[in-house]
Write a protein that holds these residues in place. Structure first.
Motif, short mmCIF file in Angstrom:
data_model
loop_
_atom_site.label_atom_id
_atom_site.label_comp_id
_atom_site.label_asym_id
_atom_site.label_seq_id
_atom_site.Cartn_x
_atom_site.Cartn_y
_atom_site.Cartn_z
N LEU A 32 0.81 -1.22 0.00
CA LEU A 32 0.00 0.00 0.00
C LEU A 32 0.85 1.27 0.00
N MET A 33 2.04 1.20 0.57
CA MET A 33 2.82 2.41 0.79
C MET A 33 3.10 3.19 -0.50
N PRO A 34 3.53 2.54 -1.60
CA PRO A 34 3.84 3.32 -2.78
C PRO A 34 2.65 3.67 -3.66
N VAL A 35 1.44 3.20 -3.31
CA VAL A 35 0.30 3.39 -4.23
C VAL A 35 -0.86 4.18 -3.64
N LEU A 36 -0.96 4.28 -2.33
CA LEU A 36 -2.13 4.91 -1.73
C LEU A 36 -2.28 6.35 -2.17
N ALA A 37 -1.17 7.09 -2.24
CA ALA A 37 -1.23 8.50 -2.63
C ALA A 37 -1.63 8.67 -4.09
N SER A 160 -1.79 -2.76 -8.49
CA SER A 160 -2.78 -1.67 -8.41
C SER A 160 -3.22 -1.20 -9.78
N ALA A 161 -2.32 -1.28 -10.77
CA ALA A 161 -2.68 -0.88 -12.14
C ALA A 161 -3.80 -1.76 -12.70
N TYR A 162 -3.86 -3.03 -12.26
CA TYR A 162 -4.87 -3.96 -12.74
C TYR A 162 -6.07 -4.08 -11.79
N LEU A 163 -5.80 -4.03 -10.50
CA LEU A 163 -6.86 -4.29 -9.53
C LEU A 163 -7.49 -3.01 -8.97
N GLY A 164 -6.76 -1.90 -9.05
CA GLY A 164 -7.23 -0.69 -8.39
C GLY A 164 -6.97 -0.78 -6.89
N LEU A 165 -7.22 0.30 -6.18
CA LEU A 165 -6.97 0.32 -4.75
C LEU A 165 -7.89 -0.63 -4.00
#
Length: 454
Positions: A32-37, A160-165
């Motif tokens: 989650l750390m690199p993608v939440l923002a 995240s690019a495929y699944l989303g948050l």
């Protein structure tokens, strides 16, 4: 080789299964750390401020519940508490997965943190290993956490690019269920408990350790380390986006940086040990974190520069992350390892909470550079604090079971005169003697003979 110098089948199974458990658990957090923002920008109420709170909320509840969950595991057993913690973690993941606002994400993250099982898993690892092999089992788990962190920084942006948050949180919930499967069918059940001083965070001992100047330096260190790490990942995704790198390609920066950092970090650890210059290399590693943040102030707008900065940062971070637990074991008084690690872990998670929340506030108020200035100020303080670090080389701790604890004074007197013994403490109520020794001078066999003959 003597059989006692190797992991027995139960210890091997414990090392592998608990390492897998930790890797599954931590992957869900690190991804989650690199993608939440980045992927949270479509959420209701999104702002850098709330991103920071959402990232840091986990650390706050971890700090609050880590020691109580460990204490509860002493009362009702390790596995039931691990199942409870994983269930709470999975529930928090589902709450976050179904949230349509950043506030719901923050709530889910806080619930995830309430499933605080790190201390309980470490206690189970201690229960399942002999004292002579305990460090190997713990080291195996530590390596799994490091590898999980490295893999998650790469997998997070890709998945995240495929699944989303939302999909990523659902995946994390599934990983929690798989972790339960590992606990049920792969992790051995403990027939006995390790001595309480090895694993339990006694409140009275903790208050005493808060006065220990050397341990306080390490507690401040792990607090600062995880504060700076969490703060970095509140703002780094924004920096990469501003540099023109699409979110789904952020892994192309993280992967080389992490790989390079591991390649460079290992020789530093080896050289520091061989030259007996742990403090000098420790301060050098902090300086690398300082240098990385200074570079962000000078030129943080190029993708290539950001990749180099991350590599420099992770060399220092990985070195310090590997060194700090070993230093805690080296410096804590005999029989106080559990309490020392309790204070240490609480400091770590508080650092993560304050790092996330403060970075959100500072980014909102003055941008990414203000976050770097804040990190630099704290790292300078850490360097000054570390100048007084007095770690001893070649020191190891042992806990030995006493067969007949009727004469603790006599046993203590005999052990204290053995070559290489630095400190010795007998806890008659625990049927345990704790030793801190110089490994080159100490003969474990002699100590075992004395204890058995008592």
């Amino acid at each position: 080789m003597n059989l006692d110098e190797r992991l027995n089948p139960t210890e091997k199974r414990a090392a592998y299964s608990l390492a897998l458990l930790f890797a599954l658990r931590m992957a869900g957090l690190f991804m989650l750390m690199p993608v939440l923002a980045v992927y949270g920008q479509e959420l209701v109420g999104f702002s850098p401020l709330w991103v920071g709170f959402a990232i840091g909320a986990y650390g706050l509840t971890q700090a609050m519940f880590q020691i109580p969950m460990g204490w509860l595991s002493d009362k009702v057993g390790r596995k039931p508490i691990i199942f409870l913690g994983l269930s709470i973690f999975a529930f928090g993941s589902v709450v976050a997965a179904t949230a349509d606002s950043i506030y719901g994400i923050a709530l889910g993250r806080a619930l995830q943190g309430m499933g605080a099982i790190a201390s309980t898993v470490m206690a189970l690892a201690a229960d399942l290993s002999r004292e002579t092999q305990r460090a190997k089992v713990m080291a195996f788990i530590g390596v799994s956490i490091g590898l999980s962190f490295a893999a998650s920084l790469v997998l997070g942006p890709i998945l995240s690019a495929y699944l989303g948050l939302s999909g990523l949180f659902w995946l994390i919930a599934v990983l929690s269920l798989f972790a339960m499967f590992v606990v049920q069918f792969a992790v051995p059940s403990a027939d006995s408990k390790a001595p309480s001083g090895e694993v339990s965070a006694n409140s009275k001992q903790m208050l005493e350790l808060l006065k220990h100047p050397q341990l306080l330096r390490l507690d401040w260190g792990v607090f600062t380390l995880h504060l700076v790490l969490t703060a970095l990942f509140v703002v780094m995704p924004f920096r990469l986006l501003d540099a023109g790198l699409n979110a789904e390609n952020h892994w192309q920066v993280y992967l080389p940086a992490v790989l390079i950092s591991f390649v460079l970090m290992v020789p530093l650890l080896i050289i520091a040990a061989k030259r007996n210059q742990q403090r000098a290399f420790f301060i050098f590693a902090i300086s690398l974190l300082l240098f990385a943040n200074a570079l962000l102030l000078i030129n943080g707008s190029s993708v290539w520069v950001l990749g180099v900065i991350l590599a420099v940062f992770f060399v220092g971070f990985n070195y310090l992350e590997a060194s700090l637990p070993a230093l805690i074991s080296n410096l804590c008084p005999p029989g106080n390892k559990g309490a020392a690690l309790g204070v240490f872990s609480t400091s770590q998670f508080l650092g993560a909470f304050i790092g996330g929340s403060s970075a959100g506030v500072l980014y909102t108020a003055g941008g990414a550079n203000l976050v770097s200035w804040f990190a630099i100020a704290l790292l300078i303080i850490w360097i000054v604090v570390s100048l007084g670090l007095r770690a001893q080389s070649g020191i190891k701790s042992y806990s030995l079971t006493i067969s007949s604890p009727d004469q603790p004074a006599s046993i203590l007197e005999k052990l204290q005169v053995l070559p290489g013994v630095v400190e010795a403490v007998v806890i008659a109520s625990d049927n345990t003697v704790y030793l801190k020794v110089k490994t080159k001078e100490f003969e474990l066999a002699r100590a075992l003979d004395l204890v058995r003959a008592a």
